[in-house]
Enzyme design. Structure first.
Site, PDB file in Angstrom:
ATOM      1  N   SER A 166       0.855  -1.186   0.000  1.00 41.44           N
ATOM      2  CA  SER A 166       0.000   0.000   0.000  1.00 41.44           C
ATOM      3  C   SER A 166       0.893   1.238   0.000  1.00 41.44           C
ATOM      4  O   SER A 166       1.960   1.251  -0.604  1.00 41.44           O
ATOM      5  CB  SER A 166      -0.936  -0.027   1.206  1.00 41.44           C
ATOM      6  OG  SER A 166      -1.790   1.096   1.211  1.00 41.44           O
ATOM      7  N   TYR A 180      -3.879   7.651  -6.914  1.00 39.85           N
ATOM      8  CA  TYR A 180      -3.020   6.600  -6.365  1.00 39.85           C
ATOM      9  C   TYR A 180      -3.427   6.264  -4.931  1.00 39.85           C
ATOM     10  O   TYR A 180      -3.546   5.085  -4.560  1.00 39.85           O
ATOM     11  CB  TYR A 180      -1.573   7.067  -6.411  1.00 39.85           C
ATOM     12  CG  TYR A 180      -0.568   6.061  -5.919  1.00 39.85           C
ATOM     13  CD1 TYR A 180      -0.255   4.933  -6.677  1.00 39.85           C
ATOM     14  CD2 TYR A 180       0.089   6.235  -4.702  1.00 39.85           C
ATOM     15  CE1 TYR A 180       0.675   4.008  -6.232  1.00 39.85           C
ATOM     16  CE2 TYR A 180       1.021   5.317  -4.250  1.00 39.85           C
ATOM     17  CZ  TYR A 180       1.309   4.207  -5.024  1.00 39.85           C
ATOM     18  OH  TYR A 180       2.228   3.294  -4.573  1.00 39.85           O
TER      19      TYR A 180
END
Length: 272
Positions: A166, A180
């Site tokens: 992540s 993003y």
């Protein structure tokens, strides 16, 4: 007495286990692939576009094999290279199929590192639908497809690991990284839910959330001024390196990391 190596230490050793690392031809994925190989894992190097770089990773892993390695058949491969677009279900299935075929074993570890970002760091109001869809397709859909395949095919009963990459942008919510960040926030939610859904399988599911790391993705479109600002906000006064992230993944992939499940592990050096 000398300390045991990470390979020989039972709780950290990955000998014989098969690990797929998506997006491992470069950047963080590359470092993770090499690190897990050093711990004894058999590695699937995955790439989408850069076969030359993927082959270099495989060559580095092969070259690092100990000459006196008698822990497994020295004639068996330590690493294979597989091209697959993780946003395509059939290609994700083929990725797992090839791993099982070559290594004659179920996959034990999935590390999903493949990702793309907006090279122009657009605001959300200036982000095109096409770019947004592409980021979501690779980062979120890709993580879903890989995690789903892993959930159905990883070895059960112990040693099964799903580790999704992540970003600490999910916590910091910096402007100009909206697409993003959104794509990775969804990944974190999926990981926590999937961990609960896999209760009883002894397959763990976690996210590793790096801060700024010195990769091509980070530096693309970023000025020297911004780089220096990022450094100043870090408690170590520097940008992270891929070698800072790989051992975190290695720990989660090992038996030592079994008690960590359904978590997001932030690895950013204490960025403010």
């Amino acid at each position: 007495m000398a300390a045991a190596s990470s390979v020989s230490s039972p709780t950290f050793c990955l000998a014989g286990r098969v690990a797929i690392i998506t997006g491992s031809s470069r950047g963080i994925g590359r470092a993770i692939a090499i690190h897990l190989a050093e711990r004894g894992a058999r590695i699937v190097v995955n790439y989408t576009t850069s076969s030359v770089e993927a082959d270099k990773v495989a060559a580095a892993i092969t070259a690092n094999r100990p000459k006196n390695d008698d822990s497994e058949d020295v004639k068996s491969p330590r690493v294979i290279v597989v091209k697959a677009d993780i946003s395509e279900p059939s290609q994700v299935k083929s990725l797992f199929d090839e791993a099982e075929r070559v290594f004659e074993s179920p996959v034990h570890i999935l590390v999903n590192s493949a990702a793309i970002a907006d090279p122009n760091h657009s605001s959300l109001s200036d982000t095109s639908v096409e770019l947004f869809d592409r980021i979501i397709s690779v980062n979120t859909r890709g993580a879903f497809l890989c995690a789903r395949e892993a959930a159905n095919r990883l070895k059960r009963g112990g040693g099964g690991r799903i580790i999704l990459l992540s970003t600490t942008l999910v916590q910091s919510l910096h402007p100009h990284y909206g697409s993003y960040t959104a794509s990775k926030a969804a990944v974190e939610a999926m990981a926590k839910i999937l961990a609960k859904e896999l209760k009883g399988t002894h397959i763990t599911v976690n996210c590793v959330s790096p801060g700024a790391v010195a990769t091509d993705m980070f530096f693309t479109g970023v000025s020297d001024e911004i780089v220096e600002k990022v450094k100043s906000l870090n408690l170590f006064g520097r940008i992270g390196e891929t070698k800072d992230i790989a051992p975190v993944v290695g720990f989660l992939a090992s038996d030592a990391g079994e008690w960590i499940n359904g978590q997001v592990i932030i690895a950013n050096g204490g960025s403010l």
